[in-house]
Design a protein around this motif. Structure first.
Motif, PDB file in Angstrom:
ATOM      1  N   VAL A 256       1.185  -1.273  -0.296  1.00  0.00           N
ATOM      2  CA  VAL A 256      -0.218  -0.017  -0.560  1.00  0.00           C
ATOM      3  C   VAL A 256       0.689   1.316  -0.289  1.00  0.00           C
ATOM      4  CG1 VAL A 256      -1.771   1.722   2.046  1.00  0.00           C
ATOM      5  CG2 VAL A 256      -1.893  -1.293   1.355  1.00  0.00           C
ATOM      6  N   VAL A 257       1.776   1.391   0.701  1.00  0.00           N
ATOM      7  CA  VAL A 257       3.095   2.286   1.309  1.00  0.00           C
ATOM      8  C   VAL A 257       3.337   2.107  -0.399  1.00  0.00           C
ATOM      9  CG1 VAL A 257       4.309   3.055   2.379  1.00  0.00           C
ATOM     10  CG2 VAL A 257       2.623   2.323   3.757  1.00  0.00           C
ATOM     11  N   LYS A 258       4.002   1.393  -0.814  1.00  0.00           N
ATOM     12  CA  LYS A 258       4.925   1.507  -1.654  1.00  0.00           C
ATOM     13  C   LYS A 258       3.818   1.761  -3.406  1.00  0.00           C
ATOM     14  CE  LYS A 258       7.722  -2.921  -1.104  1.00  0.00           C
ATOM     15  NZ  LYS A 258       8.209  -3.956  -2.116  1.00  0.00           N
ATOM     16  N   MET A 259       2.533   1.451  -3.070  1.00  0.00           N
ATOM     17  CA  MET A 259       1.876   2.023  -4.399  1.00  0.00           C
ATOM     18  C   MET A 259       1.732   3.840  -4.635  1.00  0.00           C
ATOM     19  SD  MET A 259       0.851  -0.164  -6.667  1.00  0.00           S
ATOM     20  CE  MET A 259      -0.968   0.756  -7.403  1.00  0.00           C
ATOM     21  N   ARG A 260       1.160   4.068  -2.907  1.00  0.00           N
ATOM     22  CA  ARG A 260       0.605   5.807  -2.755  1.00  0.00           C
ATOM     23  C   ARG A 260       1.760   5.892  -3.552  1.00  0.00           C
ATOM     24  NH1 ARG A 260      -3.433   6.712   0.067  1.00  0.00           N
ATOM     25  NH2 ARG A 260      -4.659   4.646   1.523  1.00  0.00           N
ATOM     26  N   GLU A 261       2.910   5.527  -3.208  1.00  0.00           N
ATOM     27  CA  GLU A 261       4.745   6.720  -3.226  1.00  0.00           C
ATOM     28  C   GLU A 261       4.946   6.229  -5.142  1.00  0.00           C
ATOM     29  OE1 GLU A 261       7.865   8.682  -2.752  1.00  0.00           O
ATOM     30  OE2 GLU A 261       6.232   7.794  -1.179  1.00  0.00           O
ATOM     31  N   ILE A 262       4.512   5.721  -5.791  1.00  0.00           N
ATOM     32  CA  ILE A 262       4.370   5.011  -6.998  1.00  0.00           C
ATOM     33  C   ILE A 262       3.202   5.593  -7.380  1.00  0.00           C
ATOM     34  CG2 ILE A 262       3.703   4.029  -8.759  1.00  0.00           C
ATOM     35  CD1 ILE A 262       4.457   1.624  -7.494  1.00  0.00           C
ATOM     36  N   PHE A 263       2.315   6.774  -7.685  1.00  0.00           N
ATOM     37  CA  PHE A 263       0.867   7.373  -7.197  1.00  0.00           C
ATOM     38  C   PHE A 263       1.763   8.917  -7.279  1.00  0.00           C
ATOM     39  CE2 PHE A 263      -2.047   4.478  -8.119  1.00  0.00           C
ATOM     40  CZ  PHE A 263      -2.887   5.186  -9.219  1.00  0.00           C
ATOM     41  N   SER A 264       2.573   9.758  -6.378  1.00  0.00           N
ATOM     42  CA  SER A 264       2.980  10.604  -5.975  1.00  0.00           C
ATOM     43  C   SER A 264       4.359  11.095  -7.119  1.00  0.00           C
ATOM     44  CB  SER A 264       3.978  10.649  -4.924  1.00  0.00           C
ATOM     45  OG  SER A 264       4.643   9.725  -4.883  1.00  0.00           O
ATOM     46  N   CYS A 265       5.073   9.723  -7.689  1.00  0.00           N
ATOM     47  CA  CYS A 265       5.939   9.882  -8.729  1.00  0.00           C
ATOM     48  C   CYS A 265       5.327  10.285 -10.414  1.00  0.00           C
ATOM     49  CB  CYS A 265       6.808   8.428  -8.953  1.00  0.00           C
ATOM     50  SG  CYS A 265       7.754   8.569  -7.517  1.00  0.00           S
ATOM     51  N   LEU A 266       3.511   9.906 -10.363  1.00  0.00           N
ATOM     52  CA  LEU A 266       2.901  10.016 -11.541  1.00  0.00           C
ATOM     53  C   LEU A 266       1.966  11.513 -12.087  1.00  0.00           C
ATOM     54  CD1 LEU A 266       1.237   7.274 -12.186  1.00  0.00           C
ATOM     55  CD2 LEU A 266       3.199   7.349 -12.494  1.00  0.00           C
ATOM     56  N   ARG A 267       3.211  12.583 -10.905  1.00  0.00           N
ATOM     57  CA  ARG A 267       2.448  13.754 -11.784  1.00  0.00           C
ATOM     58  C   ARG A 267       2.912  14.618 -12.684  1.00  0.00           C
ATOM     59  NH1 ARG A 267       3.132  15.841  -4.995  1.00  0.00           N
ATOM     60  NH2 ARG A 267       1.414  14.338  -3.970  1.00  0.00           N
ATOM     61  N   ALA A 268       4.257  14.016 -13.001  1.00  0.00           N
ATOM     62  CA  ALA A 268       4.339  14.928 -14.291  1.00  0.00           C
ATOM     63  C   ALA A 268       3.771  14.626 -15.879  1.00  0.00           C
ATOM     64  CB  ALA A 268       6.660  13.276 -14.624  1.00  0.00           C
ATOM     65  N   GLY A 269       2.878  13.650 -15.784  1.00  0.00           N
ATOM     66  CA  GLY A 269       1.833  14.164 -16.722  1.00  0.00           C
ATOM     67  C   GLY A 269       1.428  12.865 -17.163  1.00  0.00           C
ATOM     68  N   VAL A 270       0.354  13.139 -18.574  1.00  0.00           N
ATOM     69  CA  VAL A 270      -0.236  12.206 -18.936  1.00  0.00           C
ATOM     70  C   VAL A 270       0.464  10.765 -18.937  1.00  0.00           C
ATOM     71  CG1 VAL A 270      -2.148  11.508 -20.330  1.00  0.00           C
ATOM     72  CG2 VAL A 270      -1.996  13.491 -19.227  1.00  0.00           C
ATOM     73  N   ALA A 271       1.471  10.888 -19.741  1.00  0.00           N
ATOM     74  CA  ALA A 271       2.418  10.333 -20.499  1.00  0.00           C
ATOM     75  C   ALA A 271       2.931   9.046 -19.913  1.00  0.00           C
ATOM     76  CB  ALA A 271       3.970  10.529 -21.306  1.00  0.00           C
ATOM     77  N   CYS A 272       3.309   9.782 -18.515  1.00  0.00           N
ATOM     78  CA  CYS A 272       4.153   8.105 -17.224  1.00  0.00           C
ATOM     79  C   CYS A 272       2.646   7.689 -16.948  1.00  0.00           C
ATOM     80  CB  CYS A 272       3.959   9.594 -16.533  1.00  0.00           C
ATOM     81  SG  CYS A 272       5.616  10.121 -16.301  1.00  0.00           S
ATOM     82  N   LYS A 273       1.204   8.283 -17.267  1.00  0.00           N
ATOM     83  CA  LYS A 273       0.569   7.668 -16.263  1.00  0.00           C
ATOM     84  C   LYS A 273      -0.408   6.519 -17.027  1.00  0.00           C
ATOM     85  CE  LYS A 273      -1.499  11.345 -13.700  1.00  0.00           C
ATOM     86  NZ  LYS A 273      -2.616  12.501 -13.961  1.00  0.00           N
TER      87      LYS A 273
END
Length: 293
Positions: A256-273
């Protein structure tokens, strides 16, 4: 029309070579004339012209040629500063095309630049790496040097700026002589968008005006994805995560903590998502199918 020196008796008297010696301008008679050149029997040249040239460096018009490497998750540019010479430009284009690079066409500098002047290239994006730090403007007819610009995650537009120093002093202030904007549509075949398109998985079903799938189902994904390791490996492979970030997330205690941190790294843009979504389709197929119902 072809002619030979023997056909025109006074041809040698029609040619002279102008140069500068210690006494001033000198016209020197030639000893032979051919279709391509003239010859001096005993030329005597003064080093004065070379000294003048080194002191008063010639100003010339220049081109900036930009090429990028397509089909890569990162952005790699080759940037040339060369004299405005069509033959040299064609030679560079042939060389870059032969190794698969494609051209980004931008306006050339609108001012004259000095020969033998050192120039520095800057990229206005935090992750950019540029080498070498400085290039000297000279005429290299065979193999001109270039700047290599490497950007690991090109998620936005940025400026390239060419700078030169006011003087030869180490503390001399750099001032810009040319700037251009590199936009996402200038290199459509590279970067994270291209990586997502060529990853083999489907891209996100949301339109640009809609909420992205991974944002819409953020909490469900955080709570229900249990095997995070393979997802982290793929995010690292696709250059969405840097090695340092990968190591940090891997060391976290729970999924759960790992997934939350992954989401925090996806703020760079749509391409990452989009890449994250394609990895989830690959690694968590049944979960994604359930969420899409």
């Amino acid at each position: 029309m072809l002619f030979f020196a023997d056909d025109i008796p006074n041809l040698l008297e029609s040619f002279s070579v102008l140069h500068i010696n210690d006494s001033g301008d000198v016209l020197e008679k030639v000893s032979e004339v051919t279709a391509t050149h003239v010859r001096l029997t005993e030329p005597v040249f003064s080093p004065l012209a070379a000294v003048i040239s080194s002191i008063f460096r010639v100003k010339v018009t220049c081109n900036v040629l930009i090429y990028y490497q397509p089909h890569m998750p990162f952005l790699k540019l080759h940037v040339y500063l060369i004299l405005h010479d069509p033959a040299l430009q064609q030679s560079v284009h042939k060389e870059e095309s032969s190794i698969g690079y494609e051209m980004i066409k931008k306006p050339r500098p609108d001012k004259y630049l000095r020969m033998q002047q050192g120039f520095t290239l800057k990229a206005a994006i935090e992750t950019a790496k540029v080498q070498p730090k400085k290039l000297t403007l000279r005429y290299d007819s065979q193999d001109p040097n270039f700047y290599e610009v490497f950007i690991e995650n090109p998620t936005r537009d940025f400026d390239l700026t060419l700078l030169c120093a006011d003087s030869k002093k180490k503390e001399a202030k750099l001032h810009p002589v040319w700037t251009c904007e590199i936009r996402r549509d200038d290199h459509p075949k590279s970067g994270l968008v291209e990586a997502a398109a060529s990853s083999g998985g489907a891209t996100c079903l949301s339109s640009p005006d809609e909420e992205h799938f991974v944002d819409k189902h953020r909490e469900e994904l955080i709570q229900r994805v249990s095997n995070v390791g393979p997802i982290l490996d793929r995010l690292l492979q696709k250059k969405v995560l840097l090695q340092e970030t990968y190591d940090t997330i891997s060391s976290l205690p729970t999924s759960v903590v790992k997934m939350r941190e992954i989401f925090s790294c996806l703020r760079a843009g749509v391409a990452c998502k989009d890449i994250f979504f394609s990895i989830l389709q690959e690694k968590e197929r049944f979960l994604i199918t359930d969420l899409q119902k």
